[in-house]
Design an enzyme around this catalytic site. Structure first.
Site, PDB file in Angstrom:
ATOM      1  N   GLY A 150      -7.546   6.156  -1.045  1.00 33.96           N
ATOM      2  CA  GLY A 150      -8.777   6.657  -1.523  1.00 33.96           C
ATOM      3  C   GLY A 150      -9.291   6.025  -2.788  1.00 33.96           C
ATOM      4  O   GLY A 150      -9.448   4.939  -2.996  1.00 33.96           O
ATOM      5  N   LYS A 175       0.964  -1.048   0.072  1.00 33.55           N
ATOM      6  CA  LYS A 175       0.005  -0.045   0.066  1.00 33.55           C
ATOM      7  C   LYS A 175       0.874   1.258   0.157  1.00 33.55           C
ATOM      8  O   LYS A 175       1.709   1.346   0.944  1.00 33.55           O
ATOM      9  CB  LYS A 175      -0.980  -0.106   1.122  1.00 33.55           C
ATOM     10  CG  LYS A 175      -1.990   1.098   1.216  1.00 33.55           C
ATOM     11  CD  LYS A 175      -2.806   0.942   2.545  1.00 33.55           C
ATOM     12  CE  LYS A 175      -3.847   2.008   2.607  1.00 33.55           C
ATOM     13  NZ  LYS A 175      -5.188   1.902   1.696  1.00 33.55           N
TER      14      LYS A 175
END
Length: 231
Positions: free
Chosen positions: A130, A37
């Site tokens: 997001g 990530k």
């Protein structure tokens, strides 16, 4: 590079749950799974557990950061830095969190990190931050208010990694527009969309939720899966 890039139609639409579910399924099948990530924010919302622990958070608890949950789902031994090169306390966009600490997120560091993770695994499960158009770097410097270089978006990272997309989306009202816009943004950049996952999918879906699934599949020309709330 083998694997998937999990994005979402926005924040809090189940990206981490979808990514963790994919990682877990691959691990159960006997594959060596690495997770990645680019940035994690909001760590202030996850107070470290008492006592010694490798990552500072109580393992297997319901309340733990994204990178910890991903590591546990994959059965990975990756260190925090190997999963999420950039980690910040405040819950905000990564480019803003980075700017407030006086640093800038490096595209090369992200690519090097993702490729290093993939090199030691059969599959890489990468979770975005997001939605696709969230800036990671090169947008604005909050410190001086001056425009920086061309923005490096989550979508750009997905393109650089060349992984197929899995789009996490909510099943309720408003998801048709959000999901179709995400598909359009992905395809306009040449990204392959593998499927959409609606989550949390209820045990007894309403007429709206069932219609949303059918409509997204038809208008988006994409396979739509569902994932129930994990307990």
């Amino acid at each position: 590079m083998n694997g998937v890039f999990v994005t979402g139609t926005g924040t809090d639409v189940g990206k981490t749950v979808v990514a963790a579910s994919i990682a877990r399924k691959l691990a159960v099948e006997g594959k060596r799974v690495a997770v990645f990530k680019p940035a994690v924010t909001g760590l202030d919302d996850y107070p470290p557990a008492d006592g010694p622990n490798a990552d500072g958070y109580r393992p297997h608890s319901a309340h733990r950061p994204d990178h910890v949950l991903l590591r546990e789902a994959a059965g990975s031994a990756q260190a925090d830095d190997e999963i999420a090169p950039y980690r910040y306390g405040p819950p905000m966009s990564p480019h803003l969190a980075a700017s407030l600490t006086g640093e800038e997120i490096s595209r090369q560091r992200l690519l090097d990190g993702a490729r290093a993770a993939a090199a030691n695994a059969d599959a890489l499960v990468c979770e975005g931050v997001g939605g696709l158009l969230v800036p990671l770097a090169g947008f604005l410097s909050v410190a001086d208010g001056q425009k920086g270089t061309a923005p490096y978006l989550v979508r750009d990272l997905a393109v650089d990694l060349g992984l197929p997309l899995v789009v996490a989306a909510s099943p309720g009202l408003g998801t048709i527009n959000h999901t179709l816009l995400t598909l359009e943004a992905a395809r306009s950049a040449g990204l392959e969309v593998s499927k959409v996952v609606l989550t949390p999918w209820p045990d007894e879906p309403s007429q709206i939720e069932s219609s949303n699934r059918e409509t997204i599949a038809a208008l988006g020309e994409v396979e739509v899966e569902t994932l129930p709330r994990l307990r």
